[in-house]
Scaffold this motif. Structure first.
Motif, PDB file in Angstrom:
ATOM      1  N   THR A 109       4.043  27.040 -42.141  1.00  0.00           N
ATOM      2  CA  THR A 109       4.114  28.388 -41.577  1.00  0.00           C
ATOM      3  C   THR A 109       4.516  28.362 -40.104  1.00  0.00           C
ATOM      4  OG1 THR A 109       2.400  29.147 -43.115  1.00  0.00           O
ATOM      5  CG2 THR A 109       2.834  30.526 -41.183  1.00  0.00           C
ATOM      6  N   THR A 110       3.910  27.470 -39.335  1.00  0.00           N
ATOM      7  CA  THR A 110       4.204  27.419 -37.898  1.00  0.00           C
ATOM      8  C   THR A 110       5.574  26.832 -37.598  1.00  0.00           C
ATOM      9  OG1 THR A 110       3.045  25.281 -37.739  1.00  0.00           O
ATOM     10  CG2 THR A 110       1.769  27.275 -37.267  1.00  0.00           C
ATOM     11  N   SER A 111       6.122  26.042 -38.533  1.00  0.00           N
ATOM     12  CA  SER A 111       7.443  25.460 -38.287  1.00  0.00           C
ATOM     13  C   SER A 111       8.549  26.499 -38.390  1.00  0.00           C
ATOM     14  CB  SER A 111       7.714  24.326 -39.274  1.00  0.00           C
ATOM     15  OG  SER A 111       7.793  24.826 -40.596  1.00  0.00           O
ATOM     16  N   LYS A 112       8.321  27.560 -39.215  1.00  0.00           N
ATOM     17  CA  LYS A 112       9.302  28.643 -39.375  1.00  0.00           C
ATOM     18  C   LYS A 112      10.663  28.100 -39.803  1.00  0.00           C
ATOM     19  CE  LYS A 112       6.986  31.588 -35.987  1.00  0.00           C
ATOM     20  NZ  LYS A 112       7.110  32.339 -34.716  1.00  0.00           N
ATOM     21  N   ARG A 113      10.623  27.133 -40.718  1.00  0.00           N
ATOM     22  CA  ARG A 113      11.860  26.565 -41.262  1.00  0.00           C
ATOM     23  C   ARG A 113      11.958  26.884 -42.747  1.00  0.00           C
ATOM     24  NH1 ARG A 113      13.746  22.308 -37.955  1.00  0.00           N
ATOM     25  NH2 ARG A 113      13.211  22.867 -35.804  1.00  0.00           N
ATOM     26  N   ARG A 114      13.164  27.167 -43.221  1.00  0.00           N
ATOM     27  CA  ARG A 114      13.400  27.441 -44.620  1.00  0.00           C
ATOM     28  C   ARG A 114      13.701  26.173 -45.423  1.00  0.00           C
ATOM     29  NH1 ARG A 114      11.263  32.070 -46.358  1.00  0.00           N
ATOM     30  NH2 ARG A 114      11.684  33.776 -44.909  1.00  0.00           N
ATOM     31  N   SER A 115      13.820  25.062 -44.730  1.00  0.00           N
ATOM     32  CA  SER A 115      14.091  23.788 -45.398  1.00  0.00           C
ATOM     33  C   SER A 115      13.362  22.684 -44.647  1.00  0.00           C
ATOM     34  CB  SER A 115      15.592  23.501 -45.446  1.00  0.00           C
ATOM     35  OG  SER A 115      16.131  23.435 -44.136  1.00  0.00           O
ATOM     36  N   PHE A 116      13.204  21.556 -45.306  1.00  0.00           N
ATOM     37  CA  PHE A 116      12.531  20.430 -44.674  1.00  0.00           C
ATOM     38  C   PHE A 116      13.430  19.802 -43.608  1.00  0.00           C
ATOM     39  CE2 PHE A 116      10.058  19.995 -48.798  1.00  0.00           C
ATOM     40  CZ  PHE A 116       8.913  20.543 -48.238  1.00  0.00           C
ATOM     41  N   CYS A 117      12.810  19.355 -42.533  1.00  0.00           N
ATOM     42  CA  CYS A 117      13.520  18.581 -41.522  1.00  0.00           C
ATOM     43  C   CYS A 117      12.645  17.388 -41.149  1.00  0.00           C
ATOM     44  CB  CYS A 117      13.832  19.434 -40.289  1.00  0.00           C
ATOM     45  SG  CYS A 117      12.379  20.098 -39.455  1.00  0.00           S
ATOM     46  N   LYS A 118      13.188  16.488 -40.363  1.00  0.00           N
ATOM     47  CA  LYS A 118      12.472  15.259 -40.044  1.00  0.00           C
ATOM     48  C   LYS A 118      11.156  15.545 -39.337  1.00  0.00           C
ATOM     49  CE  LYS A 118      13.973  12.727 -36.708  1.00  0.00           C
ATOM     50  NZ  LYS A 118      14.834  11.821 -35.895  1.00  0.00           N
ATOM     51  N   GLU A 119      11.158  16.478 -38.382  1.00  0.00           N
ATOM     52  CA  GLU A 119       9.950  16.769 -37.621  1.00  0.00           C
ATOM     53  C   GLU A 119       8.839  17.322 -38.517  1.00  0.00           C
ATOM     54  OE1 GLU A 119      12.911  17.841 -36.908  1.00  0.00           O
ATOM     55  OE2 GLU A 119      13.481  16.832 -35.027  1.00  0.00           O
ATOM     56  N   VAL A 120       9.207  18.238 -39.419  1.00  0.00           N
ATOM     57  CA  VAL A 120       8.209  18.832 -40.310  1.00  0.00           C
ATOM     58  C   VAL A 120       7.666  17.785 -41.281  1.00  0.00           C
ATOM     59  CG1 VAL A 120       7.830  20.560 -42.102  1.00  0.00           C
ATOM     60  CG2 VAL A 120       9.236  21.113 -40.114  1.00  0.00           C
ATOM     61  N   LEU A 121       8.521  16.916 -41.794  1.00  0.00           N
ATOM     62  CA  LEU A 121       8.068  15.866 -42.710  1.00  0.00           C
ATOM     63  C   LEU A 121       7.097  14.909 -42.029  1.00  0.00           C
ATOM     64  CD1 LEU A 121      11.363  15.003 -44.648  1.00  0.00           C
ATOM     65  CD2 LEU A 121       9.337  16.176 -45.532  1.00  0.00           C
ATOM     66  N   VAL A 122       7.338  14.621 -40.751  1.00  0.00           N
ATOM     67  CA  VAL A 122       6.425  13.746 -40.007  1.00  0.00           C
ATOM     68  C   VAL A 122       5.034  14.374 -39.941  1.00  0.00           C
ATOM     69  CG1 VAL A 122       5.911  12.817 -37.715  1.00  0.00           C
ATOM     70  CG2 VAL A 122       8.216  12.606 -38.651  1.00  0.00           C
ATOM     71  N   LEU A 123       4.981  15.682 -39.700  1.00  0.00           N
ATOM     72  CA  LEU A 123       3.687  16.370 -39.646  1.00  0.00           C
ATOM     73  C   LEU A 123       3.006  16.379 -41.015  1.00  0.00           C
ATOM     74  CD1 LEU A 123       4.528  19.410 -37.335  1.00  0.00           C
ATOM     75  CD2 LEU A 123       3.137  17.418 -36.767  1.00  0.00           C
ATOM     76  N   HIS A 124       3.782  16.587 -42.059  1.00  0.00           N
ATOM     77  CA  HIS A 124       3.210  16.577 -43.402  1.00  0.00           C
ATOM     78  C   HIS A 124       2.610  15.214 -43.742  1.00  0.00           C
ATOM     79  CE1 HIS A 124       4.199  20.562 -44.593  1.00  0.00           C
ATOM     80  NE2 HIS A 124       5.524  20.404 -44.597  1.00  0.00           N
ATOM     81  N   PHE A 125       3.320  14.160 -43.451  1.00  0.00           N
ATOM     82  CA  PHE A 125       2.803  12.815 -43.737  1.00  0.00           C
ATOM     83  C   PHE A 125       1.621  12.479 -42.826  1.00  0.00           C
ATOM     84  CE2 PHE A 125       7.038  12.091 -45.715  1.00  0.00           C
ATOM     85  CZ  PHE A 125       6.583  11.642 -46.940  1.00  0.00           C
ATOM     86  N   SER A 126       1.629  13.001 -41.614  1.00  0.00           N
ATOM     87  CA  SER A 126       0.486  12.800 -40.728  1.00  0.00           C
ATOM     88  C   SER A 126      -0.773  13.451 -41.306  1.00  0.00           C
ATOM     89  CB  SER A 126       0.790  13.375 -39.346  1.00  0.00           C
ATOM     90  OG  SER A 126      -0.352  13.324 -38.518  1.00  0.00           O
TER      91      SER A 126
END
Length: 334
Positions: free
Chosen positions: A105-122
Motif C-alpha cells: 500500500t505504501t509503495s503505491k506501485r501497480r507492479s513489483f520492483c526491486k525495492e518493493v521485493l526487498v521489503l517483502h523478503f525482509s
C-alpha cells in the motif's frame, strides 16, 4: 403462637443456621495450608505440593502448571495439538500478511520492483526469524518442541474472570495462564517481530525510497493493535480463526477484483494470468483459503478433507463469471 410452638420454631431455625455455619467456617479454614489435599473453590485455584508432603494455600498455580480436578497444581507436559499449531501459524500469518499489505500500500506501485521485493523478503525474514526464536525461548528452552497445557474450554483463556469469592468475602486471586504457553507465545512473537524490524528495516531504508520507511511506521501501529486484540479476544480468536480466515480471504479476493476498472470477463482473466503481481495476490488468497479449510476440518478424514481444497479457486471463478451481472453501468432506474 403458643410457647411450645415458638420454642420448636426457634430450635428449628438454630439448627438450620448451625448446619450452614459450620461448613462455611471450616471451608474458609481449608483455604490455607493443609496436610491432606483438599479441593479449592473456583475453576482455576490450586495448591502446590511442598517437599514435606503438605500443600500450600489455595491460589494461582505457577507458570507452566495447571490445576487438576483435585485442585493440585500439576506441570504441563502435553504437546500442542494440530489445531494449536494451526492457531499459532495463523497469528504468524496475520503479522506477515499485514506487513506485505502495508508494504504494497505504501509503495503505491501497480507492479513489483526491486525495492518493493526487498521489503517483502525482509518482512518474510523477520517473521520467520521471530517465530523460530519464539519456539526456542519457550519451554523446553533451546528446542523447537513445546510443552503445553491442553485447552479444554473458552474460560481457560479468561481465568481473570473466574476468581472465586468464598463466602462472599474476599476475592481469591487465581489468575493464571491455563492455556500455557499459547497466550504468552503470541506476545513474545510480536515483540520479537518489532525488534527485528527495527534492527533490519532502517538499515535497508537507507538504500530505498521514502516508501520503505513508511512501512516501518505502519508496523509500529498495527503490532500494538494486534497485541491489544490478542489480550482481549485471544480465546474467541482461538475458536473462530478458521472461519475468520475463510471469510476474510473471500472478501479480500472480491475486493481485489472489484478495484479493476474493466469488469469484463476477458480482462479479469487476462490481467490475472499475465500480471505477476495479480498472480501472487490470487495465489496468496488461495493459500489462505486452503489454510482455513485445513483448520476447520483438521484433516480428520484425510481423503475427503484434502479433496475440499480443490474448491479453493471457486470464489475467484465465481466473481469472474458473475461480474458482468453486477456492472453498475448496466443498471437502469425505471
Amino acid at each position: 403462637m403458643p410457647v411450645a410452638g415458638y420454642k420448636l420454631h426457634l430450635i428449628f431455625r438454630l439448627i438450620i443456621l448451625y448446619s450452614f455455619a459450620i461448613p462455611a467456617s471450616s471451608y474458609v479454614m481449608e483455604l490455607g495450608p493443609v496436610n491432606k489435599l483438599v479441593r479449592c473453590p473456583g475453576l482455576y485455584c490450586g495448591r502446590e505440593l511442598f517437599s514435606n508432603g503438605s500443600w500450600s494455600n489455595c491460589g494461582a498455580c505457577p507458570r507452566g502448571y495447571r490445576t487438576n480436578a483435585s485442585s493440585a497444581c500439576i506441570k504441563c507436559n502435553d504437546s500442542p495439538k494440530f489445531y494449536d499449531w494451526l492457531y499459532l501459524g495463523f497469528m504468524a500469518l496475520l503479522a506477515f500478511v499485514l506487513h506485505w499489505f502495508f508494504i504494497d500500500t505504501t509503495s503505491k506501485r501497480r507492479s513489483f520492483c526491486k525495492e518493493v521485493l526487498v521489503l517483502h523478503f525482509s518482512a518474510l525474514f523477520e517473521v520467520i526469524t521471530a517465530a523460530v526464536l519464539t519456539l526456542l525461548m519457550t519451554d523446553p528452552m533451546g528446542s523447537l518442541a513445546v510443552q503445553s497445557c491442553q485447552t479444554e474450554k473458552l474460560s481457560d483463556w479468561y481465568t481473570l474472570l473466574h476468581n472465586p469469592k468464598p463466602n462472599y468475602d474476599k476475592t481469591l486471586h487465581c489468575t493464571q495462564e491455563a492455556v500455557y504457553p499459547l497466550y504468552t507465545m503470541v506476545f513474545i512473537f510480536y515483540a520479537l517481530c518489532v525488534v527485528l524490524m527495527l534492527v533490519v528495516r532502517p538499515w535497508l531504508a537507507h538504500f530505498l525510497p521514502k516508501h520503505g520507511r513508511m512501512s516501518i511506521y505502519a508496523a509500529l501501529y498495527f503490532f500494538p493493535t494486534l497485541a491489544v486484540i490478542h489480550a482481549v479476544f485471544g480465546g474467541l480468536i482461538y475458536y473462530s480463526f478458521p472461519y475468520i480466515v475463510i471469510i476474510l480471504s473471500v472478501i479480500s479476493n472480491a475486493a481485489h477484483f472489484a478495484y479493476k476498472l474493466d469488469q469484463s470477463m476477458r480482462f479479469l482473466i487476462v490481467s490475472t494470468v499475465t500480471d505477476i503481481r495479480n498472480v501472487v495476490i490470487i495465489l496468496g488468497h488461495w493459500l489462505l483459503h486452503a489454510y482455513g479449510i485445513i483448520a476447520i476440518t483438521e484433516l480428520k478424514d484425510p481423503v475427503f478433507h484434502s479433496a475440499l481444497i480443490a474448491l479453493v479457486p471457486l470464489p475467484a471463478v465465481f466473481y469472474i463469471l458473475t461480474a458482468r451481472f453486477t456492472d453498475p453501468n448496466k443498471l437502469h432506474a425505471d
